[in-house]
Design a protein around this motif. Structure first.
Motif, PDB file in Angstrom:
ATOM      1  N   VAL A 102      39.714  42.173  42.946  1.00  0.00           N
ATOM      2  CA  VAL A 102      40.048  43.417  43.644  1.00  0.00           C
ATOM      3  C   VAL A 102      39.462  44.609  42.902  1.00  0.00           C
ATOM      4  O   VAL A 102      38.891  45.520  43.504  1.00  0.00           O
ATOM      5  CB  VAL A 102      41.585  43.554  43.796  1.00  0.00           C
ATOM      6  CG1 VAL A 102      41.967  44.946  44.261  1.00  0.00           C
ATOM      7  CG2 VAL A 102      42.107  42.514  44.770  1.00  0.00           C
ATOM      8  N   LEU A 103      39.610  44.614  41.599  1.00  0.00           N
ATOM      9  CA  LEU A 103      39.082  45.709  40.786  1.00  0.00           C
ATOM     10  C   LEU A 103      37.572  45.802  40.917  1.00  0.00           C
ATOM     11  O   LEU A 103      37.016  46.896  41.069  1.00  0.00           O
ATOM     12  CB  LEU A 103      39.489  45.521  39.327  1.00  0.00           C
ATOM     13  CG  LEU A 103      39.196  46.668  38.385  1.00  0.00           C
ATOM     14  CD1 LEU A 103      39.912  47.931  38.851  1.00  0.00           C
ATOM     15  CD2 LEU A 103      39.634  46.320  36.975  1.00  0.00           C
ATOM     16  N   MET A 104      36.898  44.664  40.873  1.00  0.00           N
ATOM     17  CA  MET A 104      35.436  44.660  41.010  1.00  0.00           C
ATOM     18  C   MET A 104      35.018  45.146  42.402  1.00  0.00           C
ATOM     19  O   MET A 104      34.046  45.887  42.536  1.00  0.00           O
ATOM     20  CB  MET A 104      34.875  43.259  40.747  1.00  0.00           C
ATOM     21  CG  MET A 104      35.033  42.806  39.311  1.00  0.00           C
ATOM     22  SD  MET A 104      34.271  43.919  38.123  1.00  0.00           S
ATOM     23  CE  MET A 104      32.554  43.625  38.476  1.00  0.00           C
ATOM     24  N   ASN A 105      35.733  44.723  43.430  1.00  0.00           N
ATOM     25  CA  ASN A 105      35.424  45.182  44.780  1.00  0.00           C
ATOM     26  C   ASN A 105      35.607  46.679  44.911  1.00  0.00           C
ATOM     27  O   ASN A 105      34.796  47.366  45.524  1.00  0.00           O
ATOM     28  CB  ASN A 105      36.288  44.457  45.812  1.00  0.00           C
ATOM     29  CG  ASN A 105      35.859  43.026  46.027  1.00  0.00           C
ATOM     30  OD1 ASN A 105      34.737  42.652  45.714  1.00  0.00           O
ATOM     31  ND2 ASN A 105      36.763  42.206  46.535  1.00  0.00           N
ATOM     32  N   MET A 106      36.698  47.183  44.326  1.00  0.00           N
ATOM     33  CA  MET A 106      36.947  48.627  44.391  1.00  0.00           C
ATOM     34  C   MET A 106      35.859  49.380  43.640  1.00  0.00           C
ATOM     35  O   MET A 106      35.390  50.427  44.091  1.00  0.00           O
ATOM     36  CB  MET A 106      38.322  48.965  43.814  1.00  0.00           C
ATOM     37  CG  MET A 106      39.465  48.553  44.705  1.00  0.00           C
ATOM     38  SD  MET A 106      41.073  48.877  43.990  1.00  0.00           S
ATOM     39  CE  MET A 106      41.028  50.622  43.729  1.00  0.00           C
ATOM     40  N   THR A 107      35.447  48.863  42.499  1.00  0.00           N
ATOM     41  CA  THR A 107      34.419  49.516  41.708  1.00  0.00           C
ATOM     42  C   THR A 107      33.111  49.568  42.478  1.00  0.00           C
ATOM     43  O   THR A 107      32.434  50.601  42.505  1.00  0.00           O
ATOM     44  CB  THR A 107      34.213  48.771  40.370  1.00  0.00           C
ATOM     45  OG1 THR A 107      35.459  48.701  39.699  1.00  0.00           O
ATOM     46  CG2 THR A 107      33.202  49.459  39.500  1.00  0.00           C
ATOM     47  N   SER A 108      32.758  48.460  43.110  1.00  0.00           N
ATOM     48  CA  SER A 108      31.499  48.439  43.845  1.00  0.00           C
ATOM     49  C   SER A 108      31.572  49.294  45.108  1.00  0.00           C
ATOM     50  O   SER A 108      30.573  49.879  45.521  1.00  0.00           O
ATOM     51  CB  SER A 108      31.100  47.005  44.199  1.00  0.00           C
ATOM     52  OG  SER A 108      32.042  46.428  45.076  1.00  0.00           O
ATOM     53  N   GLN A 109      32.744  49.425  45.693  1.00  0.00           N
ATOM     54  CA  GLN A 109      32.880  50.236  46.896  1.00  0.00           C
ATOM     55  C   GLN A 109      32.921  51.725  46.576  1.00  0.00           C
ATOM     56  O   GLN A 109      32.440  52.543  47.343  1.00  0.00           O
ATOM     57  CB  GLN A 109      34.160  49.864  47.645  1.00  0.00           C
ATOM     58  CG  GLN A 109      34.101  48.511  48.303  1.00  0.00           C
ATOM     59  CD  GLN A 109      35.434  48.137  48.938  1.00  0.00           C
ATOM     60  OE1 GLN A 109      36.420  48.830  48.778  1.00  0.00           O
ATOM     61  NE2 GLN A 109      35.457  47.022  49.643  1.00  0.00           N
ATOM     62  N   TYR A 110      33.503  52.063  45.463  1.00  0.00           N
ATOM     63  CA  TYR A 110      33.708  53.474  45.151  1.00  0.00           C
ATOM     64  C   TYR A 110      32.821  53.958  44.009  1.00  0.00           C
ATOM     65  O   TYR A 110      33.149  54.906  43.324  1.00  0.00           O
ATOM     66  CB  TYR A 110      35.186  53.718  44.821  1.00  0.00           C
ATOM     67  CG  TYR A 110      36.090  53.390  45.992  1.00  0.00           C
ATOM     68  CD1 TYR A 110      36.081  54.178  47.128  1.00  0.00           C
ATOM     69  CD2 TYR A 110      36.902  52.269  45.972  1.00  0.00           C
ATOM     70  CE1 TYR A 110      36.876  53.870  48.217  1.00  0.00           C
ATOM     71  CE2 TYR A 110      37.705  51.954  47.056  1.00  0.00           C
ATOM     72  CZ  TYR A 110      37.683  52.762  48.178  1.00  0.00           C
ATOM     73  OH  TYR A 110      38.477  52.444  49.246  1.00  0.00           O
ATOM     74  N   TRP A 111      31.650  53.353  43.811  1.00  0.00           N
ATOM     75  CA  TRP A 111      30.755  53.778  42.757  1.00  0.00           C
ATOM     76  C   TRP A 111      30.281  55.200  42.989  1.00  0.00           C
ATOM     77  O   TRP A 111      29.991  55.932  42.046  1.00  0.00           O
ATOM     78  CB  TRP A 111      29.577  52.821  42.613  1.00  0.00           C
ATOM     79  CG  TRP A 111      28.661  52.807  43.815  1.00  0.00           C
ATOM     80  CD1 TRP A 111      28.765  52.008  44.895  1.00  0.00           C
ATOM     81  CD2 TRP A 111      27.536  53.646  44.031  1.00  0.00           C
ATOM     82  NE1 TRP A 111      27.782  52.291  45.799  1.00  0.00           N
ATOM     83  CE2 TRP A 111      27.000  53.299  45.288  1.00  0.00           C
ATOM     84  CE3 TRP A 111      26.920  54.660  43.307  1.00  0.00           C
ATOM     85  CZ2 TRP A 111      25.886  53.932  45.824  1.00  0.00           C
ATOM     86  CZ3 TRP A 111      25.796  55.281  43.839  1.00  0.00           C
ATOM     87  CH2 TRP A 111      25.296  54.917  45.090  1.00  0.00           C
ATOM     88  N   VAL A 112      30.217  55.625  44.235  1.00  0.00           N
ATOM     89  CA  VAL A 112      29.776  56.979  44.560  1.00  0.00           C
ATOM     90  C   VAL A 112      30.731  58.005  43.938  1.00  0.00           C
ATOM     91  O   VAL A 112      30.293  59.044  43.416  1.00  0.00           O
ATOM     92  CB  VAL A 112      29.696  57.173  46.099  1.00  0.00           C
ATOM     93  CG1 VAL A 112      29.376  58.600  46.462  1.00  0.00           C
ATOM     94  CG2 VAL A 112      28.679  56.220  46.683  1.00  0.00           C
ATOM     95  N   VAL A 113      32.018  57.706  43.975  1.00  0.00           N
ATOM     96  CA  VAL A 113      33.003  58.624  43.394  1.00  0.00           C
ATOM     97  C   VAL A 113      32.762  58.768  41.896  1.00  0.00           C
ATOM     98  O   VAL A 113      32.775  59.877  41.348  1.00  0.00           O
ATOM     99  CB  VAL A 113      34.440  58.124  43.671  1.00  0.00           C
ATOM    100  CG1 VAL A 113      35.474  58.977  42.967  1.00  0.00           C
ATOM    101  CG2 VAL A 113      34.704  58.077  45.169  1.00  0.00           C
ATOM    102  N   THR A 114      32.507  57.664  41.232  1.00  0.00           N
ATOM    103  CA  THR A 114      32.262  57.689  39.795  1.00  0.00           C
ATOM    104  C   THR A 114      31.006  58.500  39.486  1.00  0.00           C
ATOM    105  O   THR A 114      30.998  59.341  38.571  1.00  0.00           O
ATOM    106  CB  THR A 114      32.106  56.256  39.251  1.00  0.00           C
ATOM    107  OG1 THR A 114      33.246  55.495  39.623  1.00  0.00           O
ATOM    108  CG2 THR A 114      31.955  56.245  37.749  1.00  0.00           C
ATOM    109  N   VAL A 115      29.934  58.269  40.234  1.00  0.00           N
ATOM    110  CA  VAL A 115      28.688  59.007  40.035  1.00  0.00           C
ATOM    111  C   VAL A 115      28.903  60.490  40.305  1.00  0.00           C
ATOM    112  O   VAL A 115      28.399  61.353  39.560  1.00  0.00           O
ATOM    113  CB  VAL A 115      27.569  58.432  40.936  1.00  0.00           C
ATOM    114  CG1 VAL A 115      26.338  59.324  40.929  1.00  0.00           C
ATOM    115  CG2 VAL A 115      27.219  57.027  40.495  1.00  0.00           C
TER     116      VAL A 115
END
Length: 132
Positions: A102-115
């Motif tokens: 779940v964490l990996m999926n969230m990270t890959s889905q929300y990478w734009v927010v991090t950037v």
């Protein structure tokens, strides 16, 4: 030679919840109290309401006598199986794996927010340094 004890799960014990077929679970043991319903001093409703779940707390709260506890042995038909049997039950390792996925999926889905957060931080830092 020790006698083999029949193991029941809570769901199976809970299916026996009628006046004609009543089982209760107390202290990890399964009791068929069908023939005792009419004799129970608290009435048959007390026993019928205790099916489908562990009734140990209810039994202990009622303050049964030693005689009542000894009488219970006549109705014991087996023990509660301690191993989980429902498909919803997961082991700790499965839960860890699911959380990681779940964490990996969230990270890959929300990478734009991090950037975006990193980008805004860099721009704010550059602007702050320019003012000095």
């Amino acid at each position: 030679m020790p006698t083999l004890t029949k193991l029941y799960n809570l769901k199976e014990a809970g299916e026996h919840n009628t006046r004609d077929d009543c089982w209760v679970v107390i202290d990890g043991k399964v009791y068929d109290v069908t023939t005792y319903l009419d004799e129970h001093p608290g009435g048959d409703d007390v026993l019928l309401n205790s099916t489908g779940r562990d009734a140990t707390e209810d039994f202990n709260d009622a303050g049964h006598s030693r005689d009542a506890i000894q009488l219970m042995q006549e109705f014991c038909i087996g023990e509660l199986d301690p191993t989980p049997t429902t498909p919803e039950t997961e082991t700790l390792e499965e839960k860890k794996t699911n959380f990681t996925e779940v964490l990996m999926n969230m990270t890959s889905q929300y990478w734009v927010v991090t950037v975006a957060i990193v980008g805004v931080s860099v721009v704010a830092g550059v602007l702050y340094l320019r003012k000095k």
